[in-house]
Each structure stands twice: as C-alpha cells, then as structure tokens.
Design an enzyme around this catalytic site. Sequence first.
Site, PDB file in Angstrom:
ATOM      1  N   HIS A 367       9.849 -35.857  19.099  1.00 29.08           N
ATOM      2  CA  HIS A 367       9.159 -37.067  18.627  1.00 29.08           C
ATOM      3  C   HIS A 367      10.056 -38.274  18.462  1.00 29.08           C
ATOM      4  CE1 HIS A 367       5.239 -35.231  17.616  1.00 29.08           C
ATOM      5  NE2 HIS A 367       5.977 -34.150  17.403  1.00 29.08           N
ATOM      6  N   LYS A 558       2.984 -49.568   9.190  1.00 24.29           N
ATOM      7  CA  LYS A 558       3.764 -48.425   9.663  1.00 24.29           C
ATOM      8  C   LYS A 558       4.946 -48.269   8.728  1.00 24.29           C
ATOM      9  CE  LYS A 558       4.167 -50.769  13.610  1.00 24.29           C
ATOM     10  NZ  LYS A 558       3.777 -49.797  14.625  1.00 24.29           N
ATOM     11  N   ARG A 559       5.718 -47.194   8.868  1.00 28.05           N
ATOM     12  CA  ARG A 559       6.908 -47.045   8.041  1.00 28.05           C
ATOM     13  C   ARG A 559       7.836 -48.243   8.225  1.00 28.05           C
ATOM     14  NH1 ARG A 559       7.594 -42.044   5.159  1.00 28.05           N
ATOM     15  NH2 ARG A 559       9.680 -42.803   4.696  1.00 28.05           N
ATOM     16  N   LYS A 564      11.528 -50.728  14.046  1.00 27.36           N
ATOM     17  CA  LYS A 564      10.140 -51.191  14.182  1.00 27.36           C
ATOM     18  C   LYS A 564      10.054 -52.715  14.022  1.00 27.36           C
ATOM     19  CE  LYS A 564       8.245 -46.761  12.520  1.00 27.36           C
ATOM     20  NZ  LYS A 564       7.330 -46.241  13.556  1.00 27.36           N
ATOM     21  N   THR A 666       1.126 -44.377  17.358  1.00 21.78           N
ATOM     22  CA  THR A 666      -0.273 -43.947  17.377  1.00 21.78           C
ATOM     23  C   THR A 666      -1.126 -44.971  16.628  1.00 21.78           C
ATOM     24  OG1 THR A 666       0.312 -42.506  15.525  1.00 21.78           O
ATOM     25  CG2 THR A 666       0.034 -41.464  17.671  1.00 21.78           C
ATOM     26  N   LYS A 670      -4.936 -46.692  17.345  1.00 15.78           N
ATOM     27  CA  LYS A 670      -6.017 -46.861  16.368  1.00 15.78           C
ATOM     28  C   LYS A 670      -6.470 -48.312  16.317  1.00 15.78           C
ATOM     29  CE  LYS A 670      -3.788 -43.197  13.845  1.00 15.78           C
ATOM     30  NZ  LYS A 670      -2.725 -42.890  12.848  1.00 15.78           N
TER      31      LYS A 670
HETATM   32  C1  475 Z   1       7.487 -41.402  16.282  1.00 14.63           C
HETATM   33  N1  475 Z   1       9.382 -38.096  11.814  1.00 14.63           N
HETATM   34  C2  475 Z   1       6.264 -42.115  16.805  1.00 14.63           C
HETATM   35  C3  475 Z   1       4.964 -40.030  16.342  1.00 14.63           C
HETATM   36  O1  475 Z   1       4.565 -38.406  18.028  1.00 14.63           O
HETATM   37  C4  475 Z   1       5.280 -41.096  17.379  1.00 14.63           C
HETATM   38  C5  475 Z   1      11.587 -37.028  11.682  1.00 14.63           C
HETATM   39  C6  475 Z   1      12.477 -36.313  10.897  1.00 14.63           C
HETATM   40  C7  475 Z   1      12.121 -35.972   9.632  1.00 14.63           C
HETATM   41  C8  475 Z   1      10.895 -36.351   9.151  1.00 14.63           C
HETATM   42  N2  475 Z   1      10.035 -37.045   9.916  1.00 14.63           N
HETATM   43  C9  475 Z   1      10.349 -37.375  11.144  1.00 14.63           C
HETATM   44  C10 475 Z   1       9.408 -38.534  13.072  1.00 14.63           C
HETATM   45  O2  475 Z   1      10.339 -38.354  13.817  1.00 14.63           O
HETATM   46  C11 475 Z   1       8.214 -39.237  13.514  1.00 14.63           C
HETATM   47  O3  475 Z   1       7.268 -39.434  12.761  1.00 14.63           O
HETATM   48  N3  475 Z   1       8.198 -39.643  14.767  1.00 14.63           N
HETATM   49  C12 475 Z   1       7.042 -40.350  15.297  1.00 14.63           C
HETATM   50  O4  475 Z   1       6.174 -39.424  15.906  1.00 14.63           O
HETATM   51  C13 475 Z   1       4.067 -38.948  16.868  1.00 14.63           C
HETATM   52  O5  475 Z   1       4.086 -41.723  17.728  1.00 14.63           O
HETATM   53  O6  475 Z   1       6.643 -43.021  17.796  1.00 14.63           O
HETATM   54  O7  475 Z   1       8.347 -42.331  15.641  1.00 14.63           O
END
Ligand code: 475
Length: 832
Positions: A367, A558-559, A564, A666, A670
Amino acid sequence: MDARYKSRDIERRSLDVDGLKRSFLEWLVYSVGKDARAATRRDWFHTVALAVRDRVVDRWMDTTRSYYHEDAKRVYYLSLEFLIGRLLTNSLSNLGIMDECRQALDRLGLSMEDVVDAEPDAALGNGGLGRLAACFLDSMASQGLPGYGYGIRYEFGLFEQRFENGWQVEYPEQWLQFGNPWEFARPEVLYPVQFYGRVEEFRDSVGERAYRWVDADRVLAMAYDTPVVGYGGDTINTLRLWSARATRDFNFGHFNDGAYMKAVEQKILSENLSRVLYPNDATETGKELRLKQEYFFTSASLQDILRRYLQHHTSFDNLPNKAAIQLNDTHPAIGIAELMRLLVDQHALRWDNAWEITRATFAYTNHTLLPEALEAWPVRMIERVLPRHMQIIYEINAKFLNRTKAKAAGDNARLSRLSLIDERGERRVRMGNLAFLGSHKVNGVSALHTDLMKQTVFNDFHEEFPDRINNKTNGITPRRWLKQANPALSELITTRIGQGWISDLSQISALREKADDVVFREEFRRAKRKNKKRLAAYIARQTGEEVLVDSIFDVQVKRMHEYKRQLLNVLHTIALYNEMRDNPTVSWVPVTKIFAGKAAPSYHMAKLIIKLINDVAKVVNHDPSVHDNLKVVLLPNYNVTAAEIIIPAADLSEQISTAGMEASGTGNMKLALNGALTIGTLDGANVEIREHVGPDNIFIFGMTADEVNDLRATGGFNPREVIASNPSLKRALDMISTGAFSPDDRNRYHPIVQALTDGGDHFLVTADFADYCQAQDAAMQLYRDQEEWTRKAILNTANMGWFSSDRTVNEYAEEVWDVHPVHPNHEGEGYR
Ligand code: 475
C-alpha cells in the site's frame, strides 16, 4: 414451541413497520432494561441495533452453513485495520428496511437521525488501508463471495482529535464504553499464542531433526464476531476480531501474597495486546508491542483457518484450493513463517511441501512505497519475541539465496538486496521481502503504483519472479459512499436509471446522456445544494463558522502528511486571500476551503501544519476586507462519519500529492463519484480517474512521477530560486515566516519555512505552486458557469462506475484468490 425454532419466530424476523415497532419495545424493556419514558438516545440506539441484528442472524447462519456444506474455497482478509464506521444505517440500507425502521421509530415519537447519531464510529483503522478493508468486506458480502475479515478488536480505536488553541490534542476513543450491540462474543473460540521462550532441537519418530518452542509466555486470543451484511441481505459474512485474554493458569493458580500481585499485573500486561490501535498512518514505529500485535492476530487467525479446513480434510495438500489468505500490507506477513511453523513443527510436514502450500495460499498487497513505512524488524527483537520464527526466516532466506546465487553469479549487491535480512547497520528482517517471497501473487493498488513497485522497491524480485506482481486498482463501495451517504443524489439517480447501479455501478454510465439535459442538471445542483446546506450546518456546529452555501466547497480530507501536501493548499489559500484583499472591487467567486484530517501524535511537522491551518483560518475568517469571499475551516476529528457528511457536499476535490507518492487514494474516488471535480496531480489512481472521467472534466497540474524522479536524480532544485521568481508565493511564505498568522509567536512556523527553502523542499511544494494556482484559477472561472460546471460534475459521477470495490474484489477473486460466489440456502428450518 420447540425452543430451537425460536429464532425463526415471525416476530423476530418481520420486516414490516409493526413488527419492527413491537420488537423495539421488547428489546428496550427486556434487554436494555428501560421503559420508553426513561430511555436515552443511546438506549434507543442499542434497542434498534439489537432488533436489526435479529433480522440478520438466521441469514448469517444460513450463509456460514452453505459455505460449510459446499466446502467452498474461502478468502481470508488479514488486516490490522478495519475502518468500518457506524453500522446501523449500513445494516438497514443493505437489508432494505430503512423506510420501515424510520416509520416504526416515528410511531414511537423518535427521530431516526437521533438514533443513528448515538452510535459511536468504529475507528479500528488509520486511513486508506483500513477503510479499503471495510469496503472489501462490503463488496465480498454483496457479491456472495465467501470472505472473512480477521483483525484485532482494539479496545481503543484511533484517537479522538480535538483542537485546543488551534493545536491537535489526542483523547482516547472509547468506542466500547457502552457495549457493542453488533458483536457476538465467542468465549469458546480461544487460541493460545506464544511469545519469548527458546527453541529446543530433538529427533522426531523417524529420526529427523525437529524443533519445538518451549518456555514461552502464553496469551489467549478470544474471538468476537460481527456479521457483515451484504447488499440485499442474502449473504452475511463474518468479521472475526481477536481480543487478548490472560491464560487460565492465572485463575487457577495458587499464590503467596507477592506472587499474587505479580500474577495480576502479568494478566493485565498480557491483555494490553489488544488495547490500542497504533495511530501511525504510513509510518512504522518498530515498537515491540506492535510486533506482538501483528503476531497475535495472525497466529490466532491461522489456527482458526486450519481448524476450519481440517473439519473437511485430513491432508494439507488441498489447503491452497480451500483457503486464500490475503495480507493487507506486511502487517500480517509474519504469518508466512507462522504457517510454516504450524505445518512443519505441529503437523510434521516436510519443509519443501509446507513451503509450496504456504506460497500457494498467501498473496500480498503493498500500500505504500514510502521508505519510512516499509516494515523492518530488528533481528534481535524477533529472535527474542519469536525465536522459532527467526530460525524459519533464516531457513527460507538461505534456501532462496542459495538457489539465486547459482544464477546471480557473483552479483553480491543484488543478493544483498534480495535477502530477507538487511545487513546494513543493525540487522533487520525486511517484511516486504518476506511477504513477496512467501506469496504467489503480489499487487499494487493503482496502475502507476504497481509500475513503480516493479521499478523501485521490488525491482530485483520482479526480475526474479516476473509473473508475480499484478495490479488491483482500489475501489470504494457505492452502498456506503453513494447510496447511504448521499440520499439526495442517490434518489435522483434512481428516478432516472433505476436502482441497478447499487449492485452494479457500471450501470451509472447511463447518466452520461443526462449531462446535456438542462432539467437534470438543475436537479443535480439541487441535490448538491442540499448536501452543502447539511455540511454548512455541521461546520457551524463544529467550528462556529458560518459559510456561504453558494461558495465553492473546496475539500481536502485525508490524513495530515507532508507528501499529501496540505501545505500547497494552504499556500494557495494565502495567495488567494492576498489577491482578494488587493482587488476588493473584483467580483470574486466565493471559496470555502475545507480541511479535515488527523496527524500521527508523534509527527510534529503534520501537527504544525494543523496549527497553521487553524491560524490562517483565524486571520482570514475575521478579515472584513475579503467579505464572505473566502472562508477557511478545519473540521476536527475526521472519521468515517464525518466523511459521510463532507464528501457529498464537495464541489472541488483536492488530490494534490507529490507525484509518485500516493499509492492510490480512495477519497479521490468517493469525491468524484459524488460529483466533485478533481484538482490533482498525475499520482496514484488520479491517473486512472482522468482516463475514465475524461481530461476535460478534471484539473490536472504539476510534475509527473517521472519528472519528479528525474529532478531528484539530478540533485533536486533550488526552492529559493523558484520562490524569488514567483511574487505571490514569496509573499505568502514571507507572511508565514514573519508571523502574520502567529503574532503571538512569530517564529512558530520556522520549521515549515525551513523545510520549503533551505531544507530543499523534498515534496516539491514550491515547484508545483505556480501550476497549481493556474489550475485553481481555471476551476474558479469554470464555477462561474454553473451549467458547464454541473455538466462536468455529472460526467464525473457517470464515469466513476469502474471504481466500485465490487470490480476490485472481483478481479482479486478471479486473478488472485480463485474464489467464486456461493448462494446461501435460506429455505432451511432453522438450526440443524
Ligand atoms: C495509501 N497505512 C493510499 C490506501 O490502498 C491507498 C502503514 C503502516 C502502518 C499503518 N498504516 C499504514 C498505509 O500505508 C496506508 O493507509 N496506505 C494507503 O492505502 C489503500 O489508497 O494511497 O496511502
């Protein structure tokens, strides 16, 4: 009547208004223990939730039973996060009894909104990754796919964010405080999970070398099940979350005084495992408790999966034909070593056989490419916490590197990159490499992200295993993100094209031709306006700020993260503010800048950006010289529930990350589905959104991922030069750095200014600024032409069908999992 058939009782299943009303009263009195006069809104929420749950249970059991009888292949989605939000509206809507419930409450003199608002938001996730897991659960259930979610039942979800003097302050999120009516505790579903101890070598019955893990601490994982209601209510799947329990050794032990207190402490400590969600989005903290959480839920889930499999099978050879395990990022990647341990140590399989089964069972989704998010656990920590797993990881690595060495012929740099162990500095286990090696498929979450995976972090692995990496562009569930969150637009759509779009979002393309229909455009605007009024009221409640409903609602939710680029948006806000002040006689298009998002508690820069937004808001919103032409709001405590109010009301969707850094996004989907026009970079899924909605219906700006890559490769750029050549950027930055927004502490924003100048501007905020402002101007000009704006907004909604998570999940089902829909038999006689 036979008690076994009690649950088939008409009363408990009736879906009409009278039946619902009767069952509300019964639940209120006999389970909540209140009468209607004394009941609070929370009591009513619990009452309604329990009554609705009754309507789910039979179908849930039918579903589970059908999977069992057909011995269907199941998919197990292992995720440390499930950001599900509220469930009442979701359950009612998917069961198709929203109106009936509203009427039943009406007859009791209650408002549906009040009852719905009493439900806490289940925030068992940080952001995109956790919400994606929740959308996938909805899509699997809605399409009859045998899918299980496995995760942790955190007692404290993601912290509650408040602003105190403009600064983020975190408060514990006690979502379980008043009980959770949706979950079923399963005190009998209990698995031991071990930590620490040591490994003993011995000879097995045929004289082979074997290992056992001894002297370990033990914790129990106890299951809590939440039904996942698919659209139409035919399939009800299960989300199984694990809670840590101390072992019973404690309860039955006999202690002297000192040992007794120690033992109680020990019990509390071991139950801390499922206490709290780590609040870091896309960063890795390396804390031992986090590693233990990862192993805890992964081990319990695998034990549960094997138990279920062994009900039908005696050999493990068929495991890959009956179970697909999807790793949501590397957080459950230790599961690869755990399955090897279970198969080899506990079930006496030969290594090579176990490895083949393991690889055929697991698949891994990446991700993020951010280096700080790639998990790498210190070897010494894994050795101590999971000694047997460390041995297994070494063994996997040795076998792999030996095989590769033959081909790599002396290319040691390549071998050290492929190694599961990072030998530079403190030795660490690269969880991404382990996940890659232990999976038959590895995927990224947008076309661009998947390409970048092949070119960067997994470049060597991709050369080694060219068929393993595949793309699965993310999606969102149209049930929650259009039907439920946006009733005004949903109802309008349904009047024109019917309701097929709810379960097959590709049908929404039938709206394309309506973009040229002046009456439809008028109605589309009316729906948007209704949502904007709702948001304006919410903003007033939350911040005390009055905003103009007819201004552009320019939304970035978003976060908070530097990549970002909320800062880019803030700089544009300040530049616009200056322009408006300089030209008070121009008739400006009024703009409301709406921000929301949490910062990780230890991410100081992100928290400083929050303070800056609040400080800018204070100055801008109280400056009479810009009239009502510009307002800035930062809404507190962004979560799924807030998103459901904000997103349907947006005109403009900010998706402005540095190209190459947002894996997919995502929220972008939305917002576009709800008729917002995107202003964005060619990053993540924005690239594919542009292809679908058409380049004329989106505002694209900024450097591409290739350009960013080239710029960085050639030593970056000099932000000072860029700033000097752009007067409006220079002025905005000067205002920040001289304390125009922080008269009480003029140096407050020094770190931000520093990062954007001498710090080298890693996220290329200054580099993209001019182009971003041009795109913003284009958006403002277009907004003057309401007919043209609406036409484009409609084309966005109409062209977003492909971004349904139903499509995504089907691609996984066909290309990764090989699972197929099962149609539960609901004709049975109740319990069997
Ligand atoms: C991306 N979270 C988005 C979304 O695929 C993408 C990592 C380590 C520890 C805790 N949380 C994380 C992420 O890496 C994360 O939320 N990634 C997101 O995943 C779904 O749409 O671009 O930043």
